[in-house]
Write a protein that holds these residues in place. Structure first.
Motif, mmCIF file in Angstrom:
data_model
loop_
_atom_site.group_PDB
_atom_site.id
_atom_site.type_symbol
_atom_site.label_atom_id
_atom_site.label_comp_id
_atom_site.label_asym_id
_atom_site.label_seq_id
_atom_site.Cartn_x
_atom_site.Cartn_y
_atom_site.Cartn_z
ATOM 1 N N GLU A 57 15.393 53.647 28.680
ATOM 2 C CA GLU A 57 15.451 54.884 29.459
ATOM 3 C C GLU A 57 14.076 55.528 29.400
ATOM 4 O OE1 GLU A 57 18.365 57.654 28.154
ATOM 5 O OE2 GLU A 57 20.045 56.316 28.546
ATOM 6 N N VAL A 58 13.545 55.874 30.561
ATOM 7 C CA VAL A 58 12.289 56.617 30.634
ATOM 8 C C VAL A 58 12.635 57.963 31.248
ATOM 9 C CG1 VAL A 58 9.964 56.706 31.594
ATOM 10 C CG2 VAL A 58 10.934 54.503 30.882
ATOM 11 N N ALA A 59 12.372 59.026 30.492
ATOM 12 C CA ALA A 59 12.782 60.365 30.920
ATOM 13 C C ALA A 59 11.579 61.278 31.101
ATOM 14 C CB ALA A 59 13.737 60.967 29.904
ATOM 15 N N ASP A 60 11.644 62.051 32.179
ATOM 16 C CA ASP A 60 10.657 63.104 32.403
ATOM 17 C C ASP A 60 11.381 64.441 32.321
ATOM 18 O OD1 ASP A 60 11.377 64.214 35.192
ATOM 19 O OD2 ASP A 60 11.225 62.062 35.592
ATOM 20 N N GLU A 61 10.630 65.517 32.290
ATOM 21 C CA GLU A 61 11.239 66.847 32.202
ATOM 22 C C GLU A 61 10.951 67.677 33.446
ATOM 23 O OE1 GLU A 61 10.660 68.868 28.505
ATOM 24 O OE2 GLU A 61 11.172 67.095 27.339
ATOM 25 N N VAL A 62 10.799 66.999 34.569
ATOM 26 C CA VAL A 62 10.535 67.683 35.834
ATOM 27 C C VAL A 62 11.874 67.872 36.543
ATOM 28 C CG1 VAL A 62 9.312 67.607 38.028
ATOM 29 C CG2 VAL A 62 8.247 66.666 35.974
ATOM 30 N N PRO A 63 12.342 69.122 36.669
ATOM 31 C CA PRO A 63 13.653 69.357 37.288
ATOM 32 C C PRO A 63 13.645 69.069 38.786
ATOM 33 C CG PRO A 63 12.569 71.435 36.812
ATOM 34 C CD PRO A 63 11.687 70.356 36.259
ATOM 35 N N THR A 92 16.951 50.526 23.504
ATOM 36 C CA THR A 92 18.187 50.295 22.762
ATOM 37 C C THR A 92 18.571 48.825 22.802
ATOM 38 O OG1 THR A 92 18.934 52.506 23.373
ATOM 39 C CG2 THR A 92 20.598 51.000 22.514
ATOM 40 N N ASP A 93 18.804 48.266 21.635
ATOM 41 C CA ASP A 93 19.225 46.875 21.475
ATOM 42 C C ASP A 93 20.701 46.874 21.106
ATOM 43 O OD1 ASP A 93 19.633 44.228 20.786
ATOM 44 O OD2 ASP A 93 18.394 44.314 18.986
ATOM 45 N N ARG A 98 4.170 50.201 27.255
ATOM 46 C CA ARG A 98 4.451 48.837 27.737
ATOM 47 C C ARG A 98 4.453 47.841 26.582
ATOM 48 N NH1 ARG A 98 0.026 47.542 31.785
ATOM 49 N NH2 ARG A 98 0.886 45.481 31.429
ATOM 50 N N LEU A 99 3.471 47.944 25.694
ATOM 51 C CA LEU A 99 3.379 47.013 24.570
ATOM 52 C C LEU A 99 4.560 47.173 23.610
ATOM 53 C CD1 LEU A 99 -0.446 47.286 23.837
ATOM 54 C CD2 LEU A 99 0.770 45.346 24.870
ATOM 55 N N VAL A 100 4.934 48.420 23.334
ATOM 56 C CA VAL A 100 6.084 48.674 22.451
ATOM 57 C C VAL A 100 7.360 48.126 23.090
ATOM 58 C CG1 VAL A 100 7.540 50.476 21.435
ATOM 59 C CG2 VAL A 100 5.042 50.648 21.293
ATOM 60 N N ALA A 101 7.551 48.377 24.376
ATOM 61 C CA ALA A 101 8.756 47.894 25.064
ATOM 62 C C ALA A 101 8.841 46.375 25.022
ATOM 63 C CB ALA A 101 8.762 48.384 26.509
ATOM 64 N N ALA A 102 7.736 45.693 25.249
ATOM 65 C CA ALA A 102 7.748 44.226 25.221
ATOM 66 C C ALA A 102 8.067 43.709 23.824
ATOM 67 C CB ALA A 102 6.416 43.681 25.706
ATOM 68 N N ALA A 103 7.500 44.336 22.801
ATOM 69 C CA ALA A 103 7.759 43.908 21.427
ATOM 70 C C ALA A 103 9.220 44.108 21.046
ATOM 71 C CB ALA A 103 6.847 44.661 20.465
ATOM 72 N N VAL A 104 9.783 45.252 21.390
ATOM 73 C CA VAL A 104 11.187 45.526 21.056
ATOM 74 C C VAL A 104 12.107 44.612 21.876
ATOM 75 C CG1 VAL A 104 12.999 47.300 21.037
ATOM 76 C CG2 VAL A 104 10.675 47.886 20.334
ATOM 77 N N ALA A 105 11.767 44.376 23.139
ATOM 78 C CA ALA A 105 12.573 43.482 23.984
ATOM 79 C C ALA A 105 12.579 42.062 23.413
ATOM 80 C CB ALA A 105 12.032 43.473 25.409
ATOM 81 N N ALA A 146 20.510 49.049 17.555
ATOM 82 C CA ALA A 146 19.225 49.561 17.095
ATOM 83 C C ALA A 146 18.555 50.320 18.237
ATOM 84 C CB ALA A 146 18.345 48.411 16.639
ATOM 85 N N THR A 147 17.964 51.446 17.909
ATOM 86 C CA THR A 147 17.296 52.255 18.922
ATOM 87 C C THR A 147 15.909 52.634 18.435
ATOM 88 O OG1 THR A 147 19.397 53.153 19.691
ATOM 89 C CG2 THR A 147 17.420 54.374 20.272
ATOM 90 N N VAL A 148 14.948 52.531 19.346
ATOM 91 C CA VAL A 148 13.584 52.985 19.102
ATOM 92 C C VAL A 148 13.303 54.068 20.126
ATOM 93 C CG1 VAL A 148 11.133 52.348 19.157
ATOM 94 C CG2 VAL A 148 12.831 50.736 18.242
ATOM 95 N N GLU A 149 12.798 55.210 19.663
ATOM 96 C CA GLU A 149 12.454 56.279 20.583
ATOM 97 C C GLU A 149 10.958 56.532 20.488
ATOM 98 O OE1 GLU A 149 13.511 60.915 21.626
ATOM 99 O OE2 GLU A 149 14.998 59.674 20.593
ATOM 100 N N LEU A 150 10.332 56.606 21.645
ATOM 101 C CA LEU A 150 8.900 56.818 21.744
ATOM 102 C C LEU A 150 8.670 58.050 22.605
ATOM 103 C CD1 LEU A 150 5.953 55.644 21.525
ATOM 104 C CD2 LEU A 150 6.486 54.325 23.574
ATOM 105 N N ARG A 151 7.833 58.945 22.117
ATOM 106 C CA ARG A 151 7.443 60.120 22.899
ATOM 107 C C ARG A 151 5.923 60.123 22.956
ATOM 108 N NH1 ARG A 151 11.378 64.420 23.314
ATOM 109 N NH2 ARG A 151 13.298 63.760 22.334
ATOM 110 N N PHE A 152 5.389 60.361 24.148
ATOM 111 C CA PHE A 152 3.943 60.404 24.275
ATOM 112 C C PHE A 152 3.529 61.468 25.273
ATOM 113 C CE2 PHE A 152 5.386 57.177 27.277
ATOM 114 C CZ PHE A 152 4.659 57.446 28.433
#
Length: 141
Positions: free
Chosen positions: A77-83, A68-69, A19-26, A2-8
């Motif tokens: 995974e926490v991704a940024d778009e700064v090259p 990802t579970d 943080r709250l979403v990550a703790a709930a999914v974990a 199972a995968t949850v993707e969050l963009r903000f």
């Protein structure tokens, strides 16, 4: 799997939500209760770092968090778009100084909280990958 993707948007006030979403999914994935604070803190540091990088680079693109579970593992995974400045791919040990980043303290905090962590970056941005065993994995010899 199972995968949850969050963009903000790269705003500091959205880090708390991540943080709250990550703790709930974990928790749902089976990460031990005693480890949930570490998950929250590590995700908070990684997201704060990504927000800071986006803001200092003037980017309006969102920060991406993928949770990802898998059968025996929960990963984030926490991704940024700064090259990277040179545009090339780099992978370094967590805690290894990087003269191009002002926030190595956040990476040091993450490395203290998470046993399995990897930091990489290339021309499309950077990714912090973290993972924790689930209780299903701990119960299997």
């Amino acid at each position: 799997m199972a995968t949850v993707e969050l963009r903000f948007s790269a705003q500091p006030e959205h880090v708390r939500t991540a943080r709250l979403v990550a703790a709930a999914v974990a928790r749902r994935a089976g990460v031990e209760e005693a480890v949930l604070d570490e998950v929250r803190l590590a995700v908070g540091e990684a997201c704060s770092r990504a927000v800071g990088l986006h803001r200092s680079a003037g980017l309006t693109t969102p920060v991406r968090v993928v949770l990802t579970d898998e059968e025996k593992l929960f990963s984030i995974e926490v991704a940024d778009e700064v090259p990277t400045p040179d545009g090339g791919g780099t992978e370094r040990a967590v805690g290894e100084p990087d003269p191009d980043l002002e926030d190595d303290m956040g990476l040091a905090v993450i490395s203290g909280l998470v046993d399995d962590v990897e930091v990489s970056s290339d021309a499309s941005g950077g990714v912090i990958r973290m993972s924790w065993p689930t209780s299903v994995a701990a119960d299997i010899p």
